[in-house]
Design a protein around this motif. Structure first.
Motif, PDB file in Angstrom:
ATOM      1  N   ALA A  19     -12.087  11.952  15.419  1.00  0.00           N
ATOM      2  CA  ALA A  19     -11.730  11.112  14.905  1.00  0.00           C
ATOM      3  C   ALA A  19     -12.870   9.181  14.690  1.00  0.00           C
ATOM      4  N   GLY A  20     -13.905   9.439  15.507  1.00  0.00           N
ATOM      5  CA  GLY A  20     -15.048   8.738  15.064  1.00  0.00           C
ATOM      6  C   GLY A  20     -16.618   9.825  15.274  1.00  0.00           C
ATOM      7  N   GLY A  21     -17.354   8.473  15.299  1.00  0.00           N
ATOM      8  CA  GLY A  21     -18.600   9.113  15.920  1.00  0.00           C
ATOM      9  C   GLY A  21     -19.083   9.312  16.649  1.00  0.00           C
ATOM     10  N   ALA A  22     -18.278   8.761  17.531  1.00  0.00           N
ATOM     11  CA  ALA A  22     -18.567   9.791  19.154  1.00  0.00           C
ATOM     12  C   ALA A  22     -18.309  11.174  19.289  1.00  0.00           C
ATOM     13  N   ASN A  23     -17.158  11.248  18.966  1.00  0.00           N
ATOM     14  CA  ASN A  23     -16.892  12.945  18.556  1.00  0.00           C
ATOM     15  C   ASN A  23     -18.101  13.762  17.852  1.00  0.00           C
ATOM     16  N   ALA A  24     -18.700  13.467  17.431  1.00  0.00           N
ATOM     17  CA  ALA A  24     -19.596  14.022  16.726  1.00  0.00           C
ATOM     18  C   ALA A  24     -20.708  14.238  17.324  1.00  0.00           C
ATOM     19  N   LYS A  25     -20.584  14.071  18.689  1.00  0.00           N
ATOM     20  CA  LYS A  25     -22.428  13.711  19.124  1.00  0.00           C
ATOM     21  C   LYS A  25     -21.863  15.919  19.855  1.00  0.00           C
ATOM     22  N   GLY A  26     -23.553  15.734  19.341  1.00  0.00           N
ATOM     23  CA  GLY A  26     -23.992  17.001  19.351  1.00  0.00           C
ATOM     24  C   GLY A  26     -23.657  18.582  18.007  1.00  0.00           C
ATOM     25  N   CYS A  53     -22.556  23.522  15.355  1.00  0.00           N
ATOM     26  CA  CYS A  53     -22.276  22.528  15.392  1.00  0.00           C
ATOM     27  C   CYS A  53     -20.535  22.322  17.207  1.00  0.00           C
ATOM     28  N   VAL A  54     -20.371  24.027  16.639  1.00  0.00           N
ATOM     29  CA  VAL A  54     -19.031  24.226  17.942  1.00  0.00           C
ATOM     30  C   VAL A  54     -19.869  24.093  19.282  1.00  0.00           C
ATOM     31  N   ALA A  55     -20.846  24.938  19.738  1.00  0.00           N
ATOM     32  CA  ALA A  55     -21.589  24.369  20.822  1.00  0.00           C
ATOM     33  C   ALA A  55     -22.151  23.776  21.204  1.00  0.00           C
ATOM     34  N   GLY A  56     -22.886  23.072  20.239  1.00  0.00           N
ATOM     35  CA  GLY A  56     -23.496  22.052  20.187  1.00  0.00           C
ATOM     36  C   GLY A  56     -22.717  20.647  21.326  1.00  0.00           C
ATOM     37  N   ARG A  57     -21.285  20.296  20.340  1.00  0.00           N
ATOM     38  CA  ARG A  57     -20.610  19.939  20.641  1.00  0.00           C
ATOM     39  C   ARG A  57     -20.050  19.849  22.291  1.00  0.00           C
ATOM     40  N   HIS A  58     -19.474  21.459  22.720  1.00  0.00           N
ATOM     41  CA  HIS A  58     -19.734  21.567  23.648  1.00  0.00           C
ATOM     42  C   HIS A  58     -19.960  21.100  24.732  1.00  0.00           C
ATOM     43  N   LYS A  62     -19.903  18.452  27.800  1.00  0.00           N
ATOM     44  CA  LYS A  62     -20.134  18.999  29.307  1.00  0.00           C
ATOM     45  C   LYS A  62     -21.382  18.067  29.861  1.00  0.00           C
ATOM     46  N   LYS A  63     -22.143  18.150  29.555  1.00  0.00           N
ATOM     47  CA  LYS A  63     -22.885  16.664  29.595  1.00  0.00           C
ATOM     48  C   LYS A  63     -22.548  15.226  29.988  1.00  0.00           C
ATOM     49  N   ALA A  64     -21.555  14.624  29.239  1.00  0.00           N
ATOM     50  CA  ALA A  64     -21.025  13.550  29.574  1.00  0.00           C
ATOM     51  C   ALA A  64     -20.304  13.639  30.596  1.00  0.00           C
ATOM     52  N   ALA A  65     -19.319  14.452  30.904  1.00  0.00           N
ATOM     53  CA  ALA A  65     -18.717  14.905  32.219  1.00  0.00           C
ATOM     54  C   ALA A  65     -19.444  15.114  33.554  1.00  0.00           C
ATOM     55  N   ASP A  66     -20.309  15.774  33.124  1.00  0.00           N
ATOM     56  CA  ASP A  66     -21.146  15.578  34.145  1.00  0.00           C
ATOM     57  C   ASP A  66     -22.388  14.494  34.726  1.00  0.00           C
ATOM     58  N   GLN A  67     -22.237  13.119  33.634  1.00  0.00           N
ATOM     59  CA  GLN A  67     -23.049  12.332  34.111  1.00  0.00           C
ATOM     60  C   GLN A  67     -21.694  11.309  34.321  1.00  0.00           C
ATOM     61  N   ALA A  68     -20.494  11.763  33.648  1.00  0.00           N
ATOM     62  CA  ALA A  68     -19.772  10.380  34.297  1.00  0.00           C
ATOM     63  C   ALA A  68     -18.948  10.552  35.627  1.00  0.00           C
ATOM     64  N   THR A  69     -19.840  12.371  36.581  1.00  0.00           N
ATOM     65  CA  THR A  69     -19.062  12.566  37.587  1.00  0.00           C
ATOM     66  C   THR A  69     -20.379  12.246  38.334  1.00  0.00           C
ATOM     67  N   ALA A  70     -21.102  12.388  38.200  1.00  0.00           N
ATOM     68  CA  ALA A  70     -21.788  11.333  38.424  1.00  0.00           C
ATOM     69  C   ALA A  70     -22.850  10.282  38.835  1.00  0.00           C
TER      70      ALA A  70
END
Length: 84
Positions: A19-26, A53-58, A62-70
């Protein structure tokens, strides 16, 4: 040459599906690493790029979710206002 065209097409489709550039992270970084690994593992650069690509996005998600939780865990608790 034909596999390079397929690899570029698959990468373009993977990026167009987001959908956007942020979703292509990794994805780009993972696709590049996967393509190199796939090439050296038996000339399967396209398969490696898609998997990377699939592994990088995953991993990026995961890193973004961990940072949000922290960040949420370390945020100071708000105190209710005192009634006067």
């Amino acid at each position: 040459m034909n596999s390079k065209i397929i690899a570029v097409t698959l990468c373009a489709l993977a990026l167009a599906g987001t959908a956007g550039g942020a979703n292509a992270k990794g994805c780009i970084k993972g696709a590049a690493v996967g393509a190199v690994a796939g090439h050296y593992a038996g000339h399967h650069a396209v398969i490696g790029a898609v998997g990377g690509c699939v592994a990088g996005r995953h991993l990026a998600n995961k890193k973004a979710a961990d940072q949000a939780t922290a960040a949420h865990a370390t945020a100071p608790a708000t105190q209710p206002a005192l009634a006067k």
